[in-house]
Design an enzyme around this catalytic site. Structure first.
Site, PDB file in Angstrom:
ATOM      1  CG  HIS A 130      -5.611  -2.311  -1.238  1.00  0.00           C
ATOM      2  ND1 HIS A 130      -4.542  -2.922  -0.601  1.00  0.00           N
ATOM      3  CD2 HIS A 130      -5.403  -0.977  -1.109  1.00  0.00           C
ATOM      4  CE1 HIS A 130      -3.738  -1.975  -0.112  1.00  0.00           C
ATOM      5  NE2 HIS A 130      -4.235  -0.797  -0.406  1.00  0.00           N
ATOM      6  CD  GLU A 131      -6.839   1.473  -3.933  1.00  0.00           C
ATOM      7  OE1 GLU A 131      -6.995   2.557  -3.337  1.00  0.00           O
ATOM      8  OE2 GLU A 131      -5.766   0.849  -3.913  1.00  0.00           O
ATOM      9  CB  CYS A 147      -0.893  -0.016   1.248  1.00  0.00           C
ATOM     10  SG  CYS A 147      -1.978   1.418   1.364  1.00  0.00           S
ATOM     11  CG  HIS A 196      -7.258   2.665   1.063  1.00  0.00           C
ATOM     12  ND1 HIS A 196      -6.501   3.022   2.165  1.00  0.00           N
ATOM     13  CD2 HIS A 196      -6.395   2.056   0.211  1.00  0.00           C
ATOM     14  CE1 HIS A 196      -5.243   2.641   1.971  1.00  0.00           C
ATOM     15  NE2 HIS A 196      -5.152   2.045   0.791  1.00  0.00           N
TER      16      HIS A 196
HETATM   17 NI    NI Z   1      -3.515   1.166  -0.251  1.00  0.00          NI
END
Ligand code: NI
Length: 167
Positions: A136-137, A94, A140
């Site tokens: 993953h995004e 990341c 976030h």
């Molecule tokens: Ni990330």
């Protein structure tokens, strides 16, 4: 053009949630442009979420491009996973947790619905790296980073390593 500062763990702002976009106005268009600018000026960047960038009230937006020539930009606004199948367990990194790569469990296939930059609804199915990237995004944008998914033991090890490299 503005290049945003990429927030670094353990910055508490990484726990912010993205605000869903109601209207794609000039402010949102400007943010998207600058997110791509930030993405393309960062080495080894596959994708960025607005919540990991130094801006107030980040919108629910991620920009993705992991093509070799950096010419396949994808922008997802209000992205959501509508279906999923399979599992994978692969290394992840990341831009906000530099130098750390750990295996994380993800769905291997995800169906995605989002708005594109013009406000049109798009739906598609992603597999492999793209599937991993989108999960993953979207994490976030919900205030979570990939190391939150590690076991307590592994997380402790990661936190120690980060403390050491900062000392
Ligand atoms: Ni990330």
């Amino acid at each position: 053009m503005t290049v945003f500062k990429i927030l670094q763990y353990p910055d508490p702002r990484l726990q912010r949630k993205g605000r869903h976009v109601i209207e794609i106005d000039d402010r949102i268009r400007e943010i998207i442009k600058n997110m791509f600018e930030t993405h393309y000026s960062s080495e080894n960047c596959a994708a960025l979420a607005a919540t990991q960038l130094d801006m107030p009230d980040p919108p629910y937006i991620t920009v993705i491009d992991f093509s070799d020539k950096k010419n396949e930009p994808i922008c997802l606004i209000n992205g959501e996973i509508t279906d999923h199948s399979g599992e994978m367990y692969e290394d992840e990194g990341c831009m906000s947790v530099r130098g750390i790569y750990e295996k994380v469990k993800r769905f291997s296939t995800v169906s995605v619905r989002a708005l594109d930059e013009s406000g049109k609804t798009i739906t598609f199915t992603a597999t492999g790296f793209m599937a991993k990237c989108i999960q993953h995004e979207l994490d976030h944008l919900n205030g979570r980073i990939f190391i939150d998914k590690l076991s307590a033991f592994k997380r402790l090890r990661v936190d120690r390593k980060i403390q050491k490299t900062r000392a």
